[in-house]
Enzyme design. Sequence first.
Site, PDB file in Angstrom:
ATOM      1  CG  ASP A   1      -0.743   7.557 -23.835  1.00  0.00           C
ATOM      2  OD1 ASP A   1      -1.225   8.406 -23.759  1.00  0.00           O
ATOM      3  OD2 ASP A   1       0.163   6.530 -22.782  1.00  0.00           O
TER       4      ASP A   1
ATOM      5  CG  ASP B   1      -2.454  20.806 -16.309  1.00  0.00           C
ATOM      6  OD1 ASP B   1      -3.862  20.803 -16.418  1.00  0.00           O
ATOM      7  OD2 ASP B   1      -1.744  21.615 -17.477  1.00  0.00           O
TER       8      ASP B   1
END
Length: 536
Positions: A367, A385
């Site tokens: 994460d 992104d």
Amino acid sequence: MIDQQVSLRGGAARLPVRPRTGRFLVLAAVFVCAACGLVYELELVALASYLIGDSVTQASVVLSVMVFAMGIGSLLAKRLRCHAAVGFGLIEAALALIGGSSALVLYASFAWLGESQYALVGFSLAIGVLIGAEIPLLMTLIQRVDRQDAGGAVADLFAADYVGALVGGLAFPFLLLPMLGQLTGALLTGAVNAAAGGALVLWVFRRDLTPGSRRLLVVVNVSVIAVLATATFLVDDFEQAARRAVYGDQVRVAVQTGVQEVVLTGTDRDSLGLYLDGRLRVSARDEHRYHEALVHPAMNGPRARVLILGGGDGLAAREVLRYGDVRSVTLVEIDPAVTRLARTDPALSELNGHAYRDPRLTAVGADAFTWLRADHHRYDVVISDLPDPGITASTKLYSAEFYGLIAEALAPRGRLVVHAGPPEVRPRTFWTVEASVRAGGLATRPYRIPGRPSGHPSGFTASPDRLGAGGRPPEGWGFVLAAAGPVGEPGLGAGAPVPRSLGEAELREGARAADGLRLPGQVPSTLIHPRYWEET
């Protein structure tokens, strides 16, 4: 007091089992039915979040409608108390059929009608009414088995109900979802629900049933279990047909990972489409335009060390690795299945220029928020992104706190670029992202790039962007360029490779166009006060 208790127990209904055994069997049925009911609830929330998006909204709709409907069900059950046994058996059969098939119907509505919100509300209402009717009838049945005081009966029923809910709540994410998937898991849960309810009534309370009601319950329960078993047998064919309806006929790869559903379509690199959770993330027909606009303006300056957050498809990395003076690229992607496909799928790996073969690239499965908190390196360029902002798991990745972590990770003269969604379609979201970046301690320069038709039914969606208001496709992409010091106009730096479709003039015009769309007064989004929502 002793004489009163003996009198109460002496009035218990005549049963084929001892009162204590009957009481245990009723509580066991309560346990199973409660577990099944919570599985239906979680399955609706999970599937709606995947199909519709915005998990907080979908959870709120399901929970609020279902709790309201449970109250209605409890009131309606008062009329059935004089026929508690047959009423409970029919209610459990109906609940098993509706709850067990809910995921199937919800997905079919999404695939063939393009709309599943109404089906979600309808199933939440129906399941809630049926669950709400259970407790009053079970209260009647347990007192007929063993006429204990009402307070003790309520305590026993709710204890079994809550423990069953605990088991169902844990079984869904850790057992049913990973091993069976949403469709098969819901169908199996329905079959267990029907078997438990039918067995309790047809065995323990069979002497309370007339021959006609007994035959009715047998036929109804056998029919429900047969329907659910048939659907389970055909579920693979259904999934393939539904995927063709959603993605077209050229589905090559479809896998449900621990994070999302990943689908690849197309026969080669020129027709490739990558879908994540039902949304077109990459279209080979126009992805280069999005990734060039994302990467190249941020590479204007020092660029030896680059960090990419998200972008597991390798396409942003492809653009970064075109710079010969880049020494290292670290890519942080939460779903290892995406990076695995980007390495191994022939069409996708060809499209990303075999970026994962470059020794300068290091992929990390983590994460992004958690990883940044533990990482202490400095980067010349950070490229965000990530999935489109919204009230979902990605919200924290568009928070002021997240951008504060990125600011600490930037080297002197380092730059950040963030995909912020289309400013024309979702202006509040775009300018909230920009305000959040500023709140993280960085100066900003927003810009936009017009899109071009991708050739896909969803239009300009070869990016993390969702469809806009009324299902309208985004007409371009919006970005925020940021740095610790003043940020100039976006442009191409010295030694930059020649883009396929992007030029200096277009970037400057994109910055002016974004300024013209500015929406003043937007406040930052934070972890404890997220400010992203679906704009209509």
